[in-house]
Design an enzyme around this catalytic site. Structure first.
Site, PDB file in Angstrom:
ATOM      1  N   ARG A 105       0.814  -1.226   0.000  1.00 10.80           N
ATOM      2  CA  ARG A 105       0.000   0.000   0.000  1.00 10.80           C
ATOM      3  C   ARG A 105       0.843   1.269   0.000  1.00 10.80           C
ATOM      4  O   ARG A 105       0.441   2.310   0.493  1.00 10.80           O
ATOM      5  CB  ARG A 105      -0.964   0.021   1.187  1.00 10.80           C
ATOM      6  N   LYS A 127       2.396  11.573 -11.139  1.00  6.87           N
ATOM      7  CA  LYS A 127       1.519  10.682 -11.910  1.00  6.87           C
ATOM      8  C   LYS A 127       2.320   9.428 -12.241  1.00  6.87           C
ATOM      9  O   LYS A 127       3.403   9.512 -12.818  1.00  6.87           O
ATOM     10  CB  LYS A 127       1.078  11.346 -13.214  1.00  6.87           C
ATOM     11  N   GLU A 169       8.594  18.340 -25.462  1.00  8.40           N
ATOM     12  CA  GLU A 169       7.923  18.678 -24.198  1.00  8.40           C
ATOM     13  C   GLU A 169       8.482  19.974 -23.636  1.00  8.40           C
ATOM     14  O   GLU A 169       7.762  20.780 -23.044  1.00  8.40           O
ATOM     15  CB  GLU A 169       8.096  17.563 -23.161  1.00  8.40           C
ATOM     16  N   LYS A 197       6.618  23.292 -13.898  1.00  5.84           N
ATOM     17  CA  LYS A 197       5.707  22.164 -13.653  1.00  5.84           C
ATOM     18  C   LYS A 197       5.390  22.040 -12.165  1.00  5.84           C
ATOM     19  O   LYS A 197       4.244  21.790 -11.779  1.00  5.84           O
ATOM     20  CB  LYS A 197       6.284  20.848 -14.188  1.00  5.84           C
ATOM     21  N   GLU A 207      -5.255  17.373 -10.775  1.00  5.22           N
ATOM     22  CA  GLU A 207      -5.838  17.803 -12.045  1.00  5.22           C
ATOM     23  C   GLU A 207      -7.331  18.067 -11.954  1.00  5.22           C
ATOM     24  O   GLU A 207      -8.134  17.593 -12.750  1.00  5.22           O
ATOM     25  CB  GLU A 207      -5.538  16.772 -13.152  1.00  5.22           C
ATOM     26  N   ARG A 211      -3.987  22.006 -13.664  1.00  2.76           N
ATOM     27  CA  ARG A 211      -2.926  21.100 -14.116  1.00  2.76           C
ATOM     28  C   ARG A 211      -3.084  20.721 -15.589  1.00  2.76           C
ATOM     29  O   ARG A 211      -2.122  20.362 -16.258  1.00  2.76           O
ATOM     30  CB  ARG A 211      -2.887  19.851 -13.225  1.00  2.76           C
ATOM     31  N   ASN A 215      -1.020  19.951 -20.538  1.00  2.00           N
ATOM     32  CA  ASN A 215      -1.311  19.207 -21.767  1.00  2.00           C
ATOM     33  C   ASN A 215      -1.311  20.113 -22.994  1.00  2.00           C
ATOM     34  O   ASN A 215      -1.826  19.731 -24.048  1.00  2.00           O
ATOM     35  CB  ASN A 215      -2.662  18.495 -21.658  1.00  2.00           C
ATOM     36  N   HIS A 218      -1.095  18.844 -26.596  1.00  7.07           N
ATOM     37  CA  HIS A 218      -1.261  17.389 -26.545  1.00  7.07           C
ATOM     38  C   HIS A 218      -2.509  16.864 -27.239  1.00  7.07           C
ATOM     39  O   HIS A 218      -2.579  15.674 -27.529  1.00  7.07           O
ATOM     40  CB  HIS A 218      -1.248  16.896 -25.097  1.00  7.07           C
ATOM     41  N   HIS A 222      -1.680  13.775 -29.210  1.00 11.48           N
ATOM     42  CA  HIS A 222      -2.193  12.430 -28.921  1.00 11.48           C
ATOM     43  C   HIS A 222      -2.920  11.853 -30.123  1.00 11.48           C
ATOM     44  O   HIS A 222      -2.799  10.662 -30.419  1.00 11.48           O
ATOM     45  CB  HIS A 222      -3.152  12.465 -27.724  1.00 11.48           C
ATOM     46  N   HIS A 234       6.606  11.045 -29.253  1.00 12.69           N
ATOM     47  CA  HIS A 234       5.656  11.853 -28.501  1.00 12.69           C
ATOM     48  C   HIS A 234       5.984  13.357 -28.581  1.00 12.69           C
ATOM     49  O   HIS A 234       5.124  14.178 -28.893  1.00 12.69           O
ATOM     50  CB  HIS A 234       5.659  11.392 -27.046  1.00 12.69           C
TER      51      HIS A 234
HETATM   52  N1  LIG Z   1       4.063  10.408 -15.419  1.00 10.56           N
HETATM   53  C1  LIG Z   1       4.031  11.459 -16.190  1.00 10.56           C
HETATM   54  O1  LIG Z   1       3.655  12.577 -15.755  1.00 10.56           O
HETATM   55  C2  LIG Z   1       4.492  11.346 -17.607  1.00 10.56           C
HETATM   56  C3  LIG Z   1       4.653  12.502 -18.391  1.00 10.56           C
HETATM   57  C4  LIG Z   1       5.128  12.357 -19.693  1.00 10.56           C
HETATM   58  C5  LIG Z   1       5.421  11.092 -20.185  1.00 10.56           C
HETATM   59  N2  LIG Z   1       5.250   9.982 -19.418  1.00 10.56           N
HETATM   60  C6  LIG Z   1       5.554   8.647 -19.921  1.00 10.56           C
HETATM   61  O2  LIG Z   1       6.946   8.570 -20.198  1.00 10.56           O
HETATM   62  C7  LIG Z   1       7.171   7.542 -21.156  1.00 10.56           C
HETATM   63  C8  LIG Z   1       8.207   8.017 -22.143  1.00 10.56           C
HETATM   64  O3  LIG Z   1       9.396   8.304 -21.447  1.00 10.56           O
HETATM   65  P1  LIG Z   1      10.777   8.484 -22.210  1.00 10.56           P
HETATM   66  O4  LIG Z   1      10.576   9.355 -23.397  1.00 10.56           O
HETATM   67  O5  LIG Z   1      11.762   8.874 -21.190  1.00 10.56           O
HETATM   68  O6  LIG Z   1      11.049   7.040 -22.837  1.00 10.56           O
HETATM   69  P2  LIG Z   1      11.801   5.743 -22.263  1.00 10.56           P
HETATM   70  O7  LIG Z   1      11.718   5.656 -20.801  1.00 10.56           O
HETATM   71  O8  LIG Z   1      11.309   4.596 -23.052  1.00 10.56           O
HETATM   72  O9  LIG Z   1      13.325   6.032 -22.658  1.00 10.56           O
HETATM   73  C9  LIG Z   1      13.689   6.110 -24.012  1.00 10.56           C
HETATM   74  C10 LIG Z   1      14.898   5.223 -24.335  1.00 10.56           C
HETATM   75  O10 LIG Z   1      16.074   5.820 -23.853  1.00 10.56           O
HETATM   76  C11 LIG Z   1      16.854   4.871 -23.122  1.00 10.56           C
HETATM   77  N3  LIG Z   1      17.613   5.634 -22.138  1.00 10.56           N
HETATM   78  C12 LIG Z   1      17.108   6.207 -21.016  1.00 10.56           C
HETATM   79  N4  LIG Z   1      18.058   6.944 -20.429  1.00 10.56           N
HETATM   80  C13 LIG Z   1      19.176   6.843 -21.169  1.00 10.56           C
HETATM   81  C14 LIG Z   1      20.467   7.417 -21.073  1.00 10.56           C
HETATM   82  N5  LIG Z   1      20.790   8.287 -20.114  1.00 10.56           N
HETATM   83  N6  LIG Z   1      21.375   7.087 -22.026  1.00 10.56           N
HETATM   84  C15 LIG Z   1      21.045   6.257 -23.041  1.00 10.56           C
HETATM   85  N7  LIG Z   1      19.818   5.708 -23.187  1.00 10.56           N
HETATM   86  C16 LIG Z   1      18.906   5.996 -22.257  1.00 10.56           C
HETATM   87  C17 LIG Z   1      15.840   3.914 -22.578  1.00 10.56           C
HETATM   88  O11 LIG Z   1      16.399   2.677 -22.288  1.00 10.56           O
HETATM   89  C18 LIG Z   1      14.830   3.842 -23.718  1.00 10.56           C
HETATM   90  O12 LIG Z   1      15.240   2.892 -24.668  1.00 10.56           O
HETATM   91  C19 LIG Z   1       5.817   7.237 -21.766  1.00 10.56           C
HETATM   92  O13 LIG Z   1       5.404   5.965 -21.346  1.00 10.56           O
HETATM   93  C20 LIG Z   1       4.894   8.322 -21.232  1.00 10.56           C
HETATM   94  O14 LIG Z   1       3.578   7.865 -21.078  1.00 10.56           O
HETATM   95  C21 LIG Z   1       4.788  10.103 -18.146  1.00 10.56           C
END
Ligand SMILES: NC(=O)c1ccc[n+]([C@@H]2O[C@H](COP(=O)([O-])OP(=O)(O)OC[C@H]3O[C@@H](n4cnc5c(N)ncnc54)[C@H](O)[C@@H]3O)[C@@H](O)[C@H]2O)c1
Length: 328
Positions: A105, A127, A169, A197, A207, A211, A215, A218, A222, A234
């Site tokens: 939990r 999130k 972003e 942020k 949100e 908040r 987006n 987006h 999206h 993205h």
């Molecule tokens: N929680 C939130 O508020 C929020 C906001 C925006 C996006 N997201 C989520 O984030 C995800 C996308 O995240 P992302 O773009 O970081 O992608 P990701 O986590 O898939 O990373 C992208 C790639 O980079 C590699 N990598 C990471 N760090 C590295 C480094 N320092 N050197 C070399 N390679 C590295 C990873 O292994 C991966 O292959 C999505 O699932 C999205 O839904 C969440």
């Protein structure tokens, strides 16, 4: 991150990962490090720890991985007196964050974000969640980390396209109050985006309203990602979405031509796309707009205007299509 009773620090800068020990919750005994094999970032939590690796990409961000993590933690004997440390991009912090939210939990989690997208967005704000076969991020929880580390040194090994993905972003924050973003150094720019942020999340953690401005760009972003086969990351889809939001806001009399040009300048300064993919079907995008998770009682766009960026309902199909036309 200002949150009543649960405020936490976000450390930004070159080498920040070496300060992990000082941001871990006091008194914790062990650390479960969650990362991916592909991430060349080592951290030392200074206490007994074990590394748990998860798979790559959106496919790994699922309930199966959450179950695997929780079972591995249970076998290791992780308790609420310990801490999870997620080392990775958004896939790792979203998945490990959600597993931390539900295991026993809720156990504390610290994010060491290793992608630009993670540092300016995914790791900040609490999130967490995973995907279902039915859609992205459909299962999740608000679970604020105990701290976040954004070490800009580790971005040097990111693939160029992943870096650009984060810049999409980042560009958004230029319209949410971060001044002269393109003139800032990387450290300053990440810190400014995080501060922006944090201020927004601090004012509306769950949100209920404000908040949603995070987006910005987006809704079209999206839709382009869902429509599929366009080979857009993205951040690239969001970049096109930012220009679309500006074109739409101008047609609704909310901003002038100069402000639209500013959107194009900022997006262009990061060498991000600002036109629709050539074979895009406008009718399909319109259908997707109204299916957006944030669309409550009509199509809600986040649009710039005299009071800044805010959610606005738009129902005029002709205006929506005309603004799409401006991105040809
Ligand atoms: N929680 C939130 O508020 C929020 C906001 C925006 C996006 N997201 C989520 O984030 C995800 C996308 O995240 P992302 O773009 O970081 O992608 P990701 O986590 O898939 O990373 C992208 C790639 O980079 C590699 N990598 C990471 N760090 C590295 C480094 N320092 N050197 C070399 N390679 C590295 C990873 O292994 C991966 O292959 C999505 O699932 C999205 O839904 C969440």
């Amino acid at each position: 991150m200002p949150l009543e009773g649960r405020s936490y620090r976000v450390l930004v800068g070159a080498g920040a990962r070496h300060r992990l020990v000082e941001v871990l919750p006091t008194g914790i005994e062990r650390v479960a490090l969650v990362t991916q094999d592909s991430i060349p970032v080592a951290v030392d939590p200074g206490v007994e720890h074990r590394t748990f690796t998860i798979g790559e990409g959106e496919e790994a961000k699922d309930l199966g991985t959450v179950e695997d993590l929780c079972r591995d933690w249970a076998r290791w004997g992780l308790t609420r007196g310990d801490c999870v440390v997620a080392v990775g991009g958004g896939v790792v912090t979203d998945t490990a964050g959600f597993a931390a939210a539900v295991y026993h939990r809720g156990v504390p989690v610290v994010h060491v974000s290793t992608t630009l997208l993670g540092q300016v967005d995914a790791a900040i704000g609490g999130k967490t969640g995973v995907n279902l076969p039915e859609g992205k991020n459909l299962v999740g929880a608000f679970w604020q980390p105990a701290a976040v580390i954004c070490d800009t040194d580790v971005l040097a090994t990111l693939a160029p396209r992943e870096y650009r993905n984060g810049q999409g972003e980042m560009a958004k924050y230029a319209f949410l109050g971060v001044d002269r973003l393109a003139d800032l150094s990387l450290d300053e720019a990440v810190a400014a985006c995080v501060a922006c942020k944090a201020e927004v999340v601090g004012s509306d953690e769950r949100e209920g309203g404000r908040r949603a401005i995070l987006n910005y760009g987006h809704t079209l972003g999206h839709a382009l990602e869902t429509a599929g086969s366009y080979d857009l990351r993205h951040g690239e889809a969001v970049a096109i979405g930012l220009v679309y939001a500006a074109e739409l806001a101008r047609r609704l009399g909310r901003i002038d031509d100069e402000r639209v040009a500013e959107h194009r300048r900022v997006v262009g300064s990061y060498d991000l796309p600002m036109n629709l993919p050539p074979d895009v079907e406008p009718g399909e995008l319109l259908a997707l707009f109204s299916r957006d998770k944030k669309a409550v009682g009509g199509i809600t766009f986040v649009l710039d205007g005299p009071r800044g960026v805010e959610p606005v309902k738009v129902n005029d199909r002709a205006v929506l299509l005309d603004a799409l036309d401006a991105l040809r």
